[in-house]
Design a protein around this motif. Structure first.
Motif, mmCIF file in Angstrom:
data_model
loop_
_atom_site.group_PDB
_atom_site.id
_atom_site.type_symbol
_atom_site.label_atom_id
_atom_site.label_comp_id
_atom_site.label_asym_id
_atom_site.label_seq_id
_atom_site.Cartn_x
_atom_site.Cartn_y
_atom_site.Cartn_z
ATOM 1 N N HIS A 31 24.268 31.043 18.330
ATOM 2 C CA HIS A 31 24.145 29.804 17.573
ATOM 3 C C HIS A 31 25.148 28.767 18.088
ATOM 4 C CE1 HIS A 31 24.252 27.100 14.014
ATOM 5 N NE2 HIS A 31 22.996 27.496 13.869
ATOM 6 N N SER A 33 27.178 26.967 16.450
ATOM 7 C CA SER A 33 28.479 27.091 15.789
ATOM 8 C C SER A 33 29.359 28.125 16.490
ATOM 9 C CB SER A 33 28.292 27.471 14.318
ATOM 10 O OG SER A 33 27.628 28.715 14.195
ATOM 11 N N ASN A 36 30.457 26.623 19.956
ATOM 12 C CA ASN A 36 31.497 25.607 19.808
ATOM 13 C C ASN A 36 32.815 26.230 19.355
ATOM 14 O OD1 ASN A 36 32.275 22.784 19.894
ATOM 15 N ND2 ASN A 36 32.372 22.867 17.664
ATOM 16 N N SER A 37 32.739 27.265 18.537
ATOM 17 C CA SER A 37 33.957 27.960 18.110
ATOM 18 C C SER A 37 34.661 28.589 19.302
ATOM 19 C CB SER A 37 33.625 29.036 17.075
ATOM 20 O OG SER A 37 33.115 28.460 15.887
ATOM 21 N N GLU A 224 16.323 24.926 17.672
ATOM 22 C CA GLU A 224 17.781 24.921 17.784
ATOM 23 C C GLU A 224 18.193 25.350 19.186
ATOM 24 O OE1 GLU A 224 19.454 27.419 14.832
ATOM 25 O OE2 GLU A 224 18.875 26.143 13.143
#
Length: 281
Positions: A31, A33, A36-37, A224
């Motif tokens: 994902h 998120s 990016n984390s 996505e």
């Protein structure tokens, strides 16, 4: 090179290029998120060693103490053994010790006519595993300052373990390139252009990894991104592959702590017999 843990549908990493200071890889089946984390963790939460305290015994150079102390703090130090050191807040010593710090000394005096250039490699370390980063045996390192005849610098430095969210000097990254959806199929970007988007906004090399959608096809509002492209350049304190590994480890530890806290919050009975002196997460 591909890598995944047991689950064939889980995240995968494919390394496209690797050298001494940079790594180019593709992260897929995950994902946005998470991707990016990982990027943020590599920049700000992977620990390294950096000079944190500077004691000036003598400084007759043209640079004031504060300016020189800042330059010394920004000198990247080899940090391959950073896990062997404790954070200052976790150490039981009063100020600093060999378990949480490394000492450096620099004493140079210009005794000849002309200019004497002082390099980062002239810092004498108390630990052979922690020293100023160089690009090879013939590299003198970073220029710290220049002295004229009669000028002298005599300092004692303390390097400590830290992370870049506290100060940028601890960041192991020089830059982290991050991209997804290079064709803008998901319309996550709104380009400003004068005549032509394609002419004024050339595609990156990552566009070769994906197919461009038919512009006349119906737009999928539920689509996505699942593939992410990284180009990570280090300052030399850590090997690029070690940086990615350590970032994933830090991220896993943070998620593990969060999972444990949520589990204890949902099951307060499990903490009924906990000693009152022990902290409850």
């Amino acid at each position: 090179m591909d890598g995944h843990v047991n689950d064939p549908n889980g995240p995968r990493i494919r390394i496209r290029h690797l050298d001494e200071t940079s790594i180019d890889f593709v992260l897929s089946n995950t994902h946005l998120s998470v991707a990016n984390s990982l990027r943020r963790t590599m920049i700000a939460e992977v620990p390294t060693m950096a000079i944190d305290l500077v004691e000036f015994h003598d400084n007759t150079s043209m640079l004031v103490d504060e300016y020189l102390a800042h330059r010394l703090g920004m000198v990247p130090l080899t940090s391959h053994t950073v896990d062997e050191f404790k954070l200052t807040r976790d150490c039981t010593c009063a100020d600093y010790c060999k378990e949480c710090s490394v000492e450096f000394n620099l004493h140079v005096k210009c005794t000849e006519e002309g200019t004497r250039t002082v390099y980062s490699t002239e810092l004498i370390s108390s630990n052979k595993d922690v020293s100023p980063v160089t690009e090879g045996p013939d590299d003198k390192g970073i220029i710290l300052l220049k002295l004229r005849k009669g000028q002298e610098i005599n300092i004692h430095c303390i390097a400590k373990k830290g992370v870049a969210k506290e100060h940028a000097k601890w960041s192991p990254c020089a830059a982290v390139g991050f991209e997804y959806d290079p064709h803008n199929n998901l319309r996550h970007l709104d380009y400003w252009f004068e005549k032509s988007v394609k002419n004024e906004w050339p595609l990156s090399k990552n566009a070769q990894e994906e197919m461009e959608n038919d512009p006349d096809a119906p737009f999928d509002f539920k689509a996505e991104p699942t593939t992410f492209y990284y180009n990570v350049e280090t300052v030399g304190s850590l090997k690029p592959q070690s940086l990615v590994y350590m970032a994933t480890r830090v991220l896993q530890e943070k998620l593990g702590g969060l999972e444990l806290a949520l589990d204890e919050d949902q099951n307060p009975e499990s903490n009924a017999n906990m000693d009152d002196t022990e902290p409850w997460v």
